[in-house]
Design a protein around this motif. Sequence first.
Motif, PDB file in Angstrom:
ATOM      1  N   SER A   9       0.835  -1.201   0.000  1.00 15.03           N
ATOM      2  CA  SER A   9       0.000   0.000   0.000  1.00 15.03           C
ATOM      3  C   SER A   9       0.873   1.255   0.000  1.00 15.03           C
ATOM      4  CB  SER A   9      -0.871  -0.041   1.261  1.00 15.03           C
ATOM      5  OG  SER A   9      -1.412   1.210   1.528  1.00 15.03           O
ATOM      6  N   GLY A  10       0.352   2.345  -0.517  1.00 20.57           N
ATOM      7  CA  GLY A  10       1.069   3.624  -0.470  1.00 20.57           C
ATOM      8  C   GLY A  10       1.350   4.167  -1.856  1.00 20.57           C
ATOM      9  N   GLY A  23      -3.029  -0.461  -6.373  1.00 18.44           N
ATOM     10  CA  GLY A  23      -4.188   0.425  -6.482  1.00 18.44           C
ATOM     11  C   GLY A  23      -5.459  -0.190  -5.921  1.00 18.44           C
ATOM     12  N   GLY A  24      -5.372  -1.389  -5.358  1.00 13.79           N
ATOM     13  CA  GLY A  24      -6.580  -2.082  -4.890  1.00 13.79           C
ATOM     14  C   GLY A  24      -7.192  -1.468  -3.649  1.00 13.79           C
ATOM     15  N   CYS A  25      -6.357  -1.068  -2.695  1.00 15.24           N
ATOM     16  CA  CYS A  25      -6.872  -0.484  -1.448  1.00 15.24           C
ATOM     17  C   CYS A  25      -6.661   1.029  -1.470  1.00 15.24           C
ATOM     18  CB  CYS A  25      -6.139  -1.058  -0.241  1.00 15.24           C
ATOM     19  SG  CYS A  25      -6.602  -2.756   0.124  1.00 15.24           S
ATOM     20  N   ASP A  26      -7.632   1.756  -0.912  1.00 14.63           N
ATOM     21  CA  ASP A  26      -7.517   3.208  -0.847  1.00 14.63           C
ATOM     22  C   ASP A  26      -7.263   3.715   0.568  1.00 14.63           C
ATOM     23  OD1 ASP A  26      -8.554   3.629  -3.665  1.00 14.63           O
ATOM     24  OD2 ASP A  26     -10.217   2.548  -2.752  1.00 14.63           O
ATOM     25  N   THR A  80     -11.111  -0.346   0.988  1.00  7.09           N
ATOM     26  CA  THR A  80     -11.272   0.264  -0.334  1.00  7.09           C
ATOM     27  C   THR A  80     -12.279   1.408  -0.209  1.00  7.09           C
ATOM     28  OG1 THR A  80     -13.224  -0.892  -1.131  1.00  7.09           O
ATOM     29  CG2 THR A  80     -11.140  -2.106  -1.214  1.00  7.09           C
ATOM     30  N   HIS A  81     -12.484   2.147  -1.310  1.00  5.99           N
ATOM     31  CA  HIS A  81     -13.454   3.247  -1.235  1.00  5.99           C
ATOM     32  C   HIS A  81     -14.876   2.769  -1.540  1.00  5.99           C
ATOM     33  CE1 HIS A  81     -12.780   3.332  -5.644  1.00  5.99           C
ATOM     34  NE2 HIS A  81     -13.992   3.813  -5.690  1.00  5.99           N
ATOM     35  N   HIS A  82     -15.038   1.482  -1.819  1.00  8.56           N
ATOM     36  CA  HIS A  82     -16.356   1.012  -2.263  1.00  8.56           C
ATOM     37  C   HIS A  82     -17.339   0.872  -1.102  1.00  8.56           C
ATOM     38  CE1 HIS A  82     -14.983   0.524  -6.315  1.00  8.56           C
ATOM     39  NE2 HIS A  82     -13.895  -0.083  -5.856  1.00  8.56           N
ATOM     40  N   ILE A  83     -18.617   0.996  -1.440  1.00  8.47           N
ATOM     41  CA  ILE A  83     -19.681   1.100  -0.441  1.00  8.47           C
ATOM     42  C   ILE A  83     -20.908   0.349  -0.972  1.00  8.47           C
ATOM     43  CG2 ILE A  83     -21.138   2.768   0.827  1.00  8.47           C
ATOM     44  CD1 ILE A  83     -19.233   4.989  -0.209  1.00  8.47           C
ATOM     45  N   GLU A  84     -21.737  -0.155  -0.106  1.00  8.38           N
ATOM     46  CA  GLU A  84     -23.091  -0.588  -0.510  1.00  8.38           C
ATOM     47  C   GLU A  84     -24.092   0.249   0.278  1.00  8.38           C
ATOM     48  OE1 GLU A  84     -24.432  -2.658  -2.743  1.00  8.38           O
ATOM     49  OE2 GLU A  84     -22.626  -3.722  -3.410  1.00  8.38           O
ATOM     50  N   CYS A  85     -25.125   0.711  -0.388  1.00  7.40           N
ATOM     51  CA  CYS A  85     -26.203   1.452   0.293  1.00  7.40           C
ATOM     52  C   CYS A  85     -27.523   0.720   0.088  1.00  7.40           C
ATOM     53  CB  CYS A  85     -26.370   2.837  -0.319  1.00  7.40           C
ATOM     54  SG  CYS A  85     -24.982   3.924  -0.068  1.00  7.40           S
TER      55      CYS A  85
END
Length: 430
Positions: free
Chosen positions: A81-82, A87-90, A419-424
């Motif tokens: 990371s860094g 690029g997988g984790c934010d 990661t930056h992904h989300i579920e709503c």
Amino acid sequence: MTATKALPVGFEVEVEVGPVAHGGHCVARHDGRVIFVRHSLPGERVRARITSDRGKAYALAEAVEVLRPSPDRVTPPCPYSGAGGCGGCDWQHADPAAVRRGKATVVREQLLRLGGLSTDQLDVLGLTENTEAEALPGGPLGWRTRVRYAVGDDGRAGFHPHRSSTVLPIDDCLLATDDIRQLGVLGRRYPDLAGIDVVSSSAGDHAVVLRPQGQAHVDVSDWPENLAVLDGGAHPAVARRGHNRVRENAAGRRWLVHADGFWQVHPAAATILSDAVIAEIDPRPGQTALDLYCGVGLFAGALGIQVGRHGKVYAVESDRAAADNARRNLRDVPAVVVSSGGVGGWLRKTQIDKLDAVVLDPPRTGAGAAVCKQLAALEPPVICYVACDPAALARDVKVLAGQGYRLTALRVFDAFPMTHHIECVATLRV
Ligand SMILES: C[S@@+](CC[C@H](N)C(=O)[O-])C[C@H]1O[C@@H](n2cnc3c(N)ncnc32)[C@H](O)[C@@H]1O
């Protein structure tokens, strides 16, 4: 008005970092220009290196030195990371609670900016400036049941750095389940492959989808016998050995899913989202509901059980293999009728005269204005929208508001930690 100077790629600037923005970065400003800075946190001062300049609109950068750290900063558990890394984790560099706050902030900001909602409306919905996205069980590592590795020119598997087509070879991914990490996929060289997808299902099945370059033949004779090794990325994949479907357990049932078909990646997400949808809709025996973009039938199954044999659930899915799996998965739930095809075409043709509820779970692009208007024309009293992209959700909420629907409940889930992904799960009612 003075024109803002472009920032050359590689140029370094010192900036004060502002709030989290959609996409896994924070907003900063330099000489009147907006810069989205990865690997930074709100309130920090960092030295940021420009990675891309979008003309007058904005530039992208990554923090290469932290001059004043946020109290939420932590040492990333993953060495890849860094800046310049995977690029997988934010958000490896942030405390998990701060990440969840940032995710809720992003949803709030999208609904304000694109959804046309007011801060008062969002406060009433419980989405305040301090709200945290809901954590799923199991912590921020070891949750990823589906991993897509890219293969570099040297045959080693890894991940792309952010917005890059190059491949950073890796030896381990801490986000993957222990199952996937122990399969030994990363220890080999794959000179003829463009990529490898690995699946480890909640029912204990494993599958590896090989994505060859051209017509390459890959020798898998020494691979573990318990792996279903599938040929090619074309859907549906053809099993080279074993089955091309995996079994999943969720919402109290067993599901068959193609190894390269859609299924929630976090092992707890399918059940949690299904329960959230049912809690909002509260379907009653004899009612009629829709499950649009139904995949292998997750929500249709839960709705179908609740509405019972005198009710009806119409489930629609464009991927033929997924629709076939949905039919098979739900053959003991008589209320469910699965159609394969596009949602727009199905809504144009449907003759339903009384509809009690709709669940929709579109891909990242959202349902879009046309589908939202078609849906509203059917006058369901409640629409439960499961969304993986808050910007698309906000745009569709605005269209539905124009059709008389208002947002009455909203839950934000951190279904993709780090990661930056989300579920709503957003509920709209007339
Ligand atoms: C986010 S997934 C949701 C699947 C399912 N609801 C679940 O939770 O497992 C979106 C699904 O929509 C399907 N899809 C994409 N575009 C579509 C369209 N225009 N009409 C119908 N289905 C579509 C995809 O194949 C995918 O299965």
